[in-house]
Design an enzyme around this catalytic site. Sequence first.
Site, PDB file in Angstrom:
ATOM      1  N   GLU A 138       8.710   6.301  16.457  1.00 24.65           N
ATOM      2  CA  GLU A 138       9.176   5.813  15.152  1.00 24.65           C
ATOM      3  C   GLU A 138      10.300   6.690  14.592  1.00 24.65           C
ATOM      4  O   GLU A 138      11.252   6.186  13.987  1.00 24.65           O
ATOM      5  CB  GLU A 138       8.006   5.766  14.168  1.00 24.65           C
ATOM      6  CG  GLU A 138       6.980   4.696  14.539  1.00 24.65           C
ATOM      7  CD  GLU A 138       5.766   4.664  13.619  1.00 24.65           C
ATOM      8  OE1 GLU A 138       5.626   5.566  12.757  1.00 24.65           O
ATOM      9  OE2 GLU A 138       4.961   3.730  13.761  1.00 24.65           O
ATOM     10  N   ASN A 196       0.812  -1.223   0.000  1.00 23.75           N
ATOM     11  CA  ASN A 196       0.000   0.000   0.000  1.00 23.75           C
ATOM     12  C   ASN A 196       0.851   1.282   0.000  1.00 23.75           C
ATOM     13  O   ASN A 196       0.450   2.322   0.523  1.00 23.75           O
ATOM     14  CB  ASN A 196      -0.995  -0.036   1.157  1.00 23.75           C
ATOM     15  CG  ASN A 196      -0.310  -0.277   2.493  1.00 23.75           C
ATOM     16  OD1 ASN A 196       0.923  -0.244   2.567  1.00 23.75           O
ATOM     17  ND2 ASN A 196      -1.083  -0.497   3.536  1.00 23.75           N
TER      18      ASN A 196
HETATM   19  P1  IDP Z   1      -1.096   1.261   8.554  1.00 23.86           P
HETATM   20  O1  IDP Z   1       0.095   1.048   7.657  1.00 23.86           O
HETATM   21  O2  IDP Z   1      -2.249   1.868   7.804  1.00 23.86           O
HETATM   22  O3  IDP Z   1      -0.770   1.997   9.829  1.00 23.86           O
HETATM   23  P2  IDP Z   1      -1.186  -1.205  10.129  1.00 23.86           P
HETATM   24  O4  IDP Z   1      -2.433  -1.885  10.628  1.00 23.86           O
HETATM   25  O5  IDP Z   1      -0.286  -0.581  11.110  1.00 23.86           O
HETATM   26  O6  IDP Z   1      -1.650  -0.193   8.980  1.00 23.86           O
HETATM   27  O7  IDP Z   1      -0.405  -2.310   9.313  1.00 23.86           O
HETATM   28  C1  IDP Z   1       0.934  -2.108   8.917  1.00 23.86           C
HETATM   29  C2  IDP Z   1       1.117  -2.658   7.521  1.00 23.86           C
HETATM   30  O8  IDP Z   1       0.857  -4.073   7.539  1.00 23.86           O
HETATM   31  C3  IDP Z   1       0.136  -2.118   6.477  1.00 23.86           C
HETATM   32  O9  IDP Z   1       0.502  -0.868   5.946  1.00 23.86           O
HETATM   33  C4  IDP Z   1       0.174  -3.217   5.437  1.00 23.86           C
HETATM   34  O10 IDP Z   1       1.363  -3.135   4.642  1.00 23.86           O
HETATM   35  C5  IDP Z   1       0.270  -4.463   6.316  1.00 23.86           C
HETATM   36  N1  IDP Z   1      -1.073  -5.006   6.594  1.00 23.86           N
HETATM   37  C6  IDP Z   1      -1.977  -4.570   7.503  1.00 23.86           C
HETATM   38  N2  IDP Z   1      -3.106  -5.316   7.484  1.00 23.86           N
HETATM   39  C7  IDP Z   1      -2.894  -6.254   6.522  1.00 23.86           C
HETATM   40  C8  IDP Z   1      -3.709  -7.329   6.008  1.00 23.86           C
HETATM   41  O11 IDP Z   1      -4.842  -7.571   6.433  1.00 23.86           O
HETATM   42  N3  IDP Z   1      -3.151  -8.068   5.009  1.00 23.86           N
HETATM   43  C9  IDP Z   1      -1.892  -7.843   4.517  1.00 23.86           C
HETATM   44  N4  IDP Z   1      -1.125  -6.854   4.973  1.00 23.86           N
HETATM   45  C10 IDP Z   1      -1.615  -6.067   5.959  1.00 23.86           C
END
Ligand code: IDP
Length: 173
Positions: free
Chosen positions: A146, A132
């Site tokens: 961080e 993403n």
């Molecule tokens: P964020 O990046 O929007 O803060 P977080 O929940 O902290 O989201 O998750 C960190 C990273 O882990 C996300 O940016 C994404 O790359 C990965 N991630 C989070 N949820 C999923 C999922 O359900 N499937 C695959 N990758 C995920």
Amino acid sequence: MCGCSEPRTQGNLVEHIIFVMERTLVILKPGCLQRGLVGEVISRFEKRGLKLVAMKMVQLDEEILKVHYAHLLDRPFFPWLRDGMMAAPVILCCWEGYSAVQVVRDMAGATKASKAVPGTIRGDFSLSAQENVVHTSDSIENAEIELKRFFKDEDYCDYKSPLDPFKYAPDEY
Ligand code: IDP
Ligand code: MG
């Protein structure tokens, strides 16, 4: 970072607004680099009025990713996330601005990019929950933690922004 609290008058209304200059971490993920989106993504933050105060390109390793994504260590997708974040270098940026943490978070859009609103970075450049494009700090407290994780004091550049008077009101910076 720095902040001021000044009463503002508008008509007969007196508002007490707290202006806080914040710093936040953005990581341009390996996919952002490989897909040639670095300039586009940085340009969005610049155009919004955020100030780039530290930046470096690094290869992340498993050790730091286990700390950075500690909240996801027990999720089944963690090995894919870890490998994806090590698949190429990343670009670490610290952006400074008024309410920078939430502003940058909103500009990134929803984690699951297929649900991210068009106009956000993820909403324009990804359909994936994992790949993403960017990491952004999710709170002022986590931004501080961080930034300390990835930058030393000497990594920050202190410079004047001559355009600040065109970006902010006098009591906002
Ligand atoms: P964020 O990046 O929007 O803060 P977080 O929940 O902290 O989201 O998750 C960190 C990273 O882990 C996300 O940016 C994404 O790359 C990965 N991630 C989070 N949820 C999923 C999922 O359900 N499937 C695959 N990758 C995920
Ligand atoms: Mg997060």
